[in-house]
Design an enzyme around this catalytic site. Structure first.
Site, PDB file in Angstrom:
ATOM      1  N   ASN A  66       0.803  -1.216   0.000  1.00 13.47           N
ATOM      2  CA  ASN A  66       0.000   0.000   0.000  1.00 13.47           C
ATOM      3  C   ASN A  66       0.841   1.272   0.000  1.00 13.47           C
ATOM      4  O   ASN A  66       0.348   2.330  -0.352  1.00 13.47           O
ATOM      5  CB  ASN A  66      -0.943   0.014   1.214  1.00 13.47           C
ATOM      6  CG  ASN A  66      -0.245  -0.375   2.499  1.00 13.47           C
ATOM      7  OD1 ASN A  66       0.339  -1.457   2.596  1.00 13.47           O
ATOM      8  ND2 ASN A  66      -0.286   0.499   3.471  1.00 13.47           N
ATOM      9  N   GLN A  77      -4.805  -3.988  -1.891  1.00 19.08           N
ATOM     10  CA  GLN A  77      -4.379  -2.966  -2.864  1.00 19.08           C
ATOM     11  C   GLN A  77      -4.376  -3.511  -4.288  1.00 19.08           C
ATOM     12  O   GLN A  77      -4.224  -2.738  -5.240  1.00 19.08           O
ATOM     13  CB  GLN A  77      -2.974  -2.450  -2.525  1.00 19.08           C
ATOM     14  CG  GLN A  77      -2.912  -1.603  -1.269  1.00 19.08           C
ATOM     15  CD  GLN A  77      -3.556  -0.229  -1.438  1.00 19.08           C
ATOM     16  OE1 GLN A  77      -3.650   0.312  -2.547  1.00 19.08           O
ATOM     17  NE2 GLN A  77      -4.016   0.346  -0.345  1.00 19.08           N
ATOM     18  N   GLY A 131     -13.702  -3.204   0.151  1.00 19.95           N
ATOM     19  CA  GLY A 131     -14.537  -2.433  -0.775  1.00 19.95           C
ATOM     20  C   GLY A 131     -14.040  -1.030  -1.057  1.00 19.95           C
ATOM     21  O   GLY A 131     -14.054  -0.580  -2.207  1.00 19.95           O
ATOM     22  N   HIS A 132     -13.582  -0.324  -0.019  1.00 17.17           N
ATOM     23  CA  HIS A 132     -13.300   1.107  -0.227  1.00 17.17           C
ATOM     24  C   HIS A 132     -11.985   1.384  -0.931  1.00 17.17           C
ATOM     25  O   HIS A 132     -11.662   2.540  -1.200  1.00 17.17           O
ATOM     26  CB  HIS A 132     -13.400   1.878   1.098  1.00 17.17           C
ATOM     27  CG  HIS A 132     -12.249   1.701   2.040  1.00 17.17           C
ATOM     28  ND1 HIS A 132     -11.308   2.680   2.225  1.00 17.17           N
ATOM     29  CD2 HIS A 132     -11.894   0.690   2.860  1.00 17.17           C
ATOM     30  CE1 HIS A 132     -10.427   2.274   3.139  1.00 17.17           C
ATOM     31  NE2 HIS A 132     -10.766   1.059   3.530  1.00 17.17           N
ATOM     32  N   CYS A 154      -2.265   5.488   8.228  1.00 17.58           N
ATOM     33  CA  CYS A 154      -2.338   5.087   9.633  1.00 17.58           C
ATOM     34  C   CYS A 154      -1.130   5.588  10.405  1.00 17.58           C
ATOM     35  O   CYS A 154      -1.174   5.725  11.612  1.00 17.58           O
ATOM     36  CB  CYS A 154      -2.412   3.565   9.749  1.00 17.58           C
ATOM     37  SG  CYS A 154      -3.495   2.847   8.548  1.00 17.58           S
TER      38      CYS A 154
HETATM   39  C1  LIG Z   1      -6.454  -0.452   3.478  1.00 16.21           C
HETATM   40  C2  LIG Z   1      -5.691  -1.709   3.655  1.00 16.21           C
HETATM   41  C3  LIG Z   1      -6.080  -2.669   4.605  1.00 16.21           C
HETATM   42  C4  LIG Z   1      -7.210  -2.429   5.570  1.00 16.21           C
HETATM   43  O1  LIG Z   1      -8.456  -2.467   4.941  1.00 16.21           O
HETATM   44  P1  LIG Z   1      -9.732  -1.786   5.685  1.00 16.21           P
HETATM   45  O2  LIG Z   1     -10.880  -2.183   4.831  1.00 16.21           O
HETATM   46  O3  LIG Z   1      -9.476  -0.317   5.652  1.00 16.21           O
HETATM   47  O4  LIG Z   1      -9.796  -2.359   7.043  1.00 16.21           O
HETATM   48  C5  LIG Z   1      -5.361  -3.841   4.686  1.00 16.21           C
HETATM   49  N1  LIG Z   1      -4.316  -4.076   3.874  1.00 16.21           N
HETATM   50  C6  LIG Z   1      -3.911  -3.189   2.948  1.00 16.21           C
HETATM   51  C7  LIG Z   1      -2.770  -3.530   2.064  1.00 16.21           C
HETATM   52  C8  LIG Z   1      -4.577  -1.975   2.813  1.00 16.21           C
HETATM   53  O5  LIG Z   1      -4.156  -1.101   1.896  1.00 16.21           O
END
Ligand SMILES: *Cc1c(COP(=O)(O)O)cnc(C)c1O
Length: 387
Positions: free
Chosen positions: A153, A181, A202-203, A326
């Site tokens: 990410n 990702q 999803g997001h 984060c």
């Molecule tokens: C965003 C992300 C997560 C966490 O996902 P959420 O739906 O926000 O809990 C886990 N792993 C990676 C690589 C991410 O980019």
């Protein structure tokens, strides 16, 4: 001019996702566990969503469990495999130093509280990719789980998941990949990748927040995290978040349908940004130039603070990130950049720009116009900068 260049943190909801969600917020409010027609109408929507998600990743619908996001999917995969490992007397887990905290913190809990042993593989400092020789050497007779992310990410590096999966399969070790990702951005096929478990969210592909899915291959046991009702075939208790699940499925279907076209366009934007910003003196690219997510740019500018850069860019309408969302707000530099061997002071000066299907050439041009001036201004004020 505004430029939203923080799509690795979250993406905007697509029109397709929004339209799929609206009836679930209105007339289709039934509980899919109810036997009456309201419930059954919702249950059909749930089944369609499960089939759609399964199709997008080459899985069977029964292999999909809906969760409340990528974090929960990762936790469930890891904790389930750890429990099964423990029962069989196997308490060693292999992962990498550059995983998302949803994996790393879960593994640290197992180490501290439940006596598991971890091997966190380092990555090649140039490319951000694990070495298969290191991975093979780390496998032990008591290894119960390998969890290695598909795409990072922060730096966008794409791991050799297929090769790792092949080795795990031959050794009979469960293999999970965090594909949060990757899904909706690069091709994801659970069979081609030889994975046993795979997480998505999803997001990160224009669906809603607070919903995700865990793929678990048929025959691989999956233990629930939550106790309660019998939803998701006893794998995930709690009434299903129907609007979010249906929205996530609509979003993924649309992204997968446009995958190649989007990847080609935004990889071109990515390369324009990398080439343009590397013209700034004392700048460097973090991660691999080629084996990289089409929408990921991550650079360090010596002599500046990433946080200050973000604030000044925000004033010019540019939404970006330094390292992981984060970690911003804390003074610790990103664990991913440290794993690339960057010294703390350089890791502090990092900038991540992440693109999506909605990114435009005008946004790219705006970023290329604004960033060099902002970096120069910060350096003029910086005690760390000697020119
Ligand atoms: C965003 C992300 C997560 C966490 O996902 P959420 O739906 O926000 O809990 C886990 N792993 C990676 C690589 C991410 O980019």
């Amino acid at each position: 001019m505004n430029a939203y260049l923080d799509n690795a943190a979250t993406t905007k909801l697509s029109q397709a996702a929004r339209e799929a969600m609206l009836p679930m917020l209105d007339e289709l409010y039934g509980n899919p566990s109810s036997l009456h027609s309201h419930g059954q109408a919702a249950a059909r929507q749930l089944q369609h969503a499960r089939e759609a998600i399964a199709r997008c990743i080459g899985a069977q619908p029964r292999e999909i469990t809906f969760t409340a996001g990528g974090t929960e999917a990762n936790n469930q995969a890891i904790i389930s495999a750890a429990r099964l490992g423990d029962k069989a007397g196997k308490k060693h887990i292999i992962s990498t130093q550059i995983e998302h905290h949803a994996v790393l913190h879960c593994l640290e809990m197992l180490e501290k509280e439940q006596g598991f042993t971890l091997t966190l593989l380092s990555v090649d400092e140039e490319t951000g990719i694990v070495r298969l020789t290191d991975f093979e050497a780390a496998l032990r007779d008591d290894t119960c789980l390998v969890t290695i992310m598909m795409a990072n990410n922060e730096i966008g590096s794409i791991q050799p998941v297929r090769e790792i999966g092949e080795i795990c399969r031959a050794r009979g070790v469960t293999f999970h990949t965090d594909a949060v990702q990757a899904a909706g951005h690069i091709p994801v096929d659970v069979n081609a990748l030889n994975v046993d478990m795979l997480s998505l969210s999803g997001h990160k592909f224009h669906g809603p927040k607070g919903v995700g899915a865990l793929y678990c291959r048929r025959g691989v046991p999956l233990r629930p995290l939550l106790r309660g009702g019998a939803q998701e075939r006893n794998r995930r208790a709690g009434t299903e978040n129907m609007p979010a699940i249906v929205g996530m499925a609509a979003a993924l279907v649309e992204e997968v349908a446009h995958l190649d076209e989007t990847a080609t366009r935004i990889a071109n934007y990515r390369d324009q940004l990398i080439d343009g910003l590397l013209k700034i003196e004392k700048s460097q690219l973090n991660g691999c130039a080629s084996n990289r997510l089409p929408g990921n740019v991550n650079l360090c500018f010596h002599g500046i603070e990433g946080e200050a850069l973000l604030l000044l860019l925000d004033m010019q309408g540019i939404a970006a990130s330094s390292g992981s969302a984060c970690t911003s707000g804390s003074l610790d530099p990103s664990h991913v950049l440290l794993a690339l061997g960057l010294p703390h002071e350089i890791a502090h000066g990092s900038l991540r720009l992440s693109l999506s299907r909605y990114t435009t050439q005008a946004e790219v041009d705006h970023a290329l116009r604004v960033i060099p001036g902002v970096v120069a201004r910060l350096r003029e004020m910086s005690p760390m900068w000697e020119g």
